[in-house]
Motif scaffolding. Structure first.
Motif, PDB file in Angstrom:
ATOM      1  N   LYS A 101       0.855  -1.192   0.000  1.00  0.00           N
ATOM      2  CA  LYS A 101       0.000   0.000   0.000  1.00  0.00           C
ATOM      3  C   LYS A 101       0.886   1.235   0.000  1.00  0.00           C
ATOM      4  O   LYS A 101       1.844   1.323   0.762  1.00  0.00           O
ATOM      5  N   ARG A 110      -3.139   5.791  -1.789  1.00  0.00           N
ATOM      6  CA  ARG A 110      -3.177   6.157  -3.204  1.00  0.00           C
ATOM      7  C   ARG A 110      -3.146   4.947  -4.134  1.00  0.00           C
ATOM      8  O   ARG A 110      -3.787   4.945  -5.178  1.00  0.00           O
ATOM      9  N   LYS A 124      -5.392  -1.428  -7.043  1.00  0.00           N
ATOM     10  CA  LYS A 124      -6.387  -0.390  -6.767  1.00  0.00           C
ATOM     11  C   LYS A 124      -5.695   0.963  -6.815  1.00  0.00           C
ATOM     12  O   LYS A 124      -4.603   1.124  -6.274  1.00  0.00           O
ATOM     13  N   TRP A 125      -6.345   1.897  -7.470  1.00  0.00           N
ATOM     14  CA  TRP A 125      -5.853   3.264  -7.548  1.00  0.00           C
ATOM     15  C   TRP A 125      -6.915   4.159  -6.950  1.00  0.00           C
ATOM     16  O   TRP A 125      -8.108   4.002  -7.219  1.00  0.00           O
ATOM     17  N   TYR A 126      -6.474   5.120  -6.126  1.00  0.00           N
ATOM     18  CA  TYR A 126      -7.401   5.973  -5.389  1.00  0.00           C
ATOM     19  C   TYR A 126      -7.267   7.435  -5.819  1.00  0.00           C
ATOM     20  O   TYR A 126      -6.177   7.885  -6.174  1.00  0.00           O
ATOM     21  N   TYR A 127      -8.388   8.149  -5.741  1.00  0.00           N
ATOM     22  CA  TYR A 127      -8.360   9.596  -5.941  1.00  0.00           C
ATOM     23  C   TYR A 127      -7.510  10.230  -4.835  1.00  0.00           C
ATOM     24  O   TYR A 127      -7.329   9.634  -3.765  1.00  0.00           O
ATOM     25  N   GLY A 130      -8.953  10.049  -1.458  1.00  0.00           N
ATOM     26  CA  GLY A 130      -9.051   8.764  -0.776  1.00  0.00           C
ATOM     27  C   GLY A 130     -10.103   7.808  -1.285  1.00  0.00           C
ATOM     28  O   GLY A 130     -10.118   6.641  -0.891  1.00  0.00           O
ATOM     29  N   GLU A 131     -10.978   8.241  -2.187  1.00  0.00           N
ATOM     30  CA  GLU A 131     -11.998   7.342  -2.719  1.00  0.00           C
ATOM     31  C   GLU A 131     -11.389   6.449  -3.798  1.00  0.00           C
ATOM     32  O   GLU A 131     -10.504   6.857  -4.540  1.00  0.00           O
ATOM     33  N   LEU A 132     -11.904   5.222  -3.891  1.00  0.00           N
ATOM     34  CA  LEU A 132     -11.432   4.285  -4.905  1.00  0.00           C
ATOM     35  C   LEU A 132     -11.775   4.802  -6.293  1.00  0.00           C
ATOM     36  O   LEU A 132     -12.914   5.174  -6.563  1.00  0.00           O
ATOM     37  N   ASN A 133     -10.778   4.811  -7.179  1.00  0.00           N
ATOM     38  CA  ASN A 133     -10.954   5.277  -8.554  1.00  0.00           C
ATOM     39  C   ASN A 133     -11.030   4.095  -9.514  1.00  0.00           C
ATOM     40  O   ASN A 133     -11.934   4.027 -10.333  1.00  0.00           O
ATOM     41  N   LYS A 156     -16.337   9.648  -7.661  1.00  0.00           N
ATOM     42  CA  LYS A 156     -15.961   9.975  -6.284  1.00  0.00           C
ATOM     43  C   LYS A 156     -17.032   9.639  -5.259  1.00  0.00           C
ATOM     44  O   LYS A 156     -16.769   9.622  -4.062  1.00  0.00           O
TER      45      LYS A 156
END
Length: 175
Positions: A101, A110, A124-127, A130-133, A156
């Motif tokens: 992570k 991130r 997993k890639w995050y905005y 912090g939200e999952l993108n 978002k």
């Protein structure tokens, strides 16, 4: 009868040994392009290096006639890694195995890479908030195509905006 059984046993052992050999790695196709399973090396700063002597980590990826099917992008130098596995090697190369992570300088998750025996399981890639993108499920294949994976993209608010399969050749289908 004993000779026949002994002959069959020898043939069985020969073919078992022949077909149990691990798949070759770092091979090229007839055009000289990388093809199949390859080792990828990373230095202590998580940048890809060509020379294994300069590497700390390694993993496997797959090439389809010169195209890296499962690339792993460089991480921001300011990000901090939290790994589920030991990352100190004592001078030995570390095969990526487990969850890695990456948190930004604000402590926000991130990236989240999961490997098993050096091969990608998921990403997993995050905005930046912090939200999952995006979620890449490398174990979920399209029509049993080995070089394919399932991708989800989210807005978002967490709503799925894309649910599709992607193949190294670029085709897929919406689920």
């Amino acid at each position: 009868m004993k000779k026949l059984l002994l002959s069959l046993l020898i043939i069985f052992c020969f073919f078992s040994k022949l077909f149990s050999q691990p798949a070759s790695i770092d091979q090229r196709d007839s055009s000289g392009k990388k093809n199949g399973k390859w080792k990828v090396y990373w230095d202590a700063s998580w940048h890809e290096v060509k020379d294994s002597a300069k590497a700390v980590y390694y993993r496997y990826t797959f090439y389809d006639h010169g195209e890296d099917v499962y690339p792993m992008g460089p991480r921001d130098k300011k990000w901090k890694l939290v790994a589920s596995t030991e990352t100190k090697s004592g001078g030995k190369l570390i095969l990526l195995d487990g969850e890695y992570k990456w948190y930004d300088e604000k402590g926000i998750l991130r990236d989240d890479d999961v490997f098993k025996n050096g091969e990608y399981v998921s990403y997993k890639w995050y905005y930046s908030t912090g939200e999952l993108n995006q979620f890449f499920d490398y174990g979920n294949h399209w029509q049993d195509q080995t070089m394919s994976w399932h991708i989800f993209e989210y807005d978002k608010t967490g709503k799925v905006t894309t649910d599709t399969y992607v193949h190294a050749k670029g085709y897929g289908e919406k689920k």
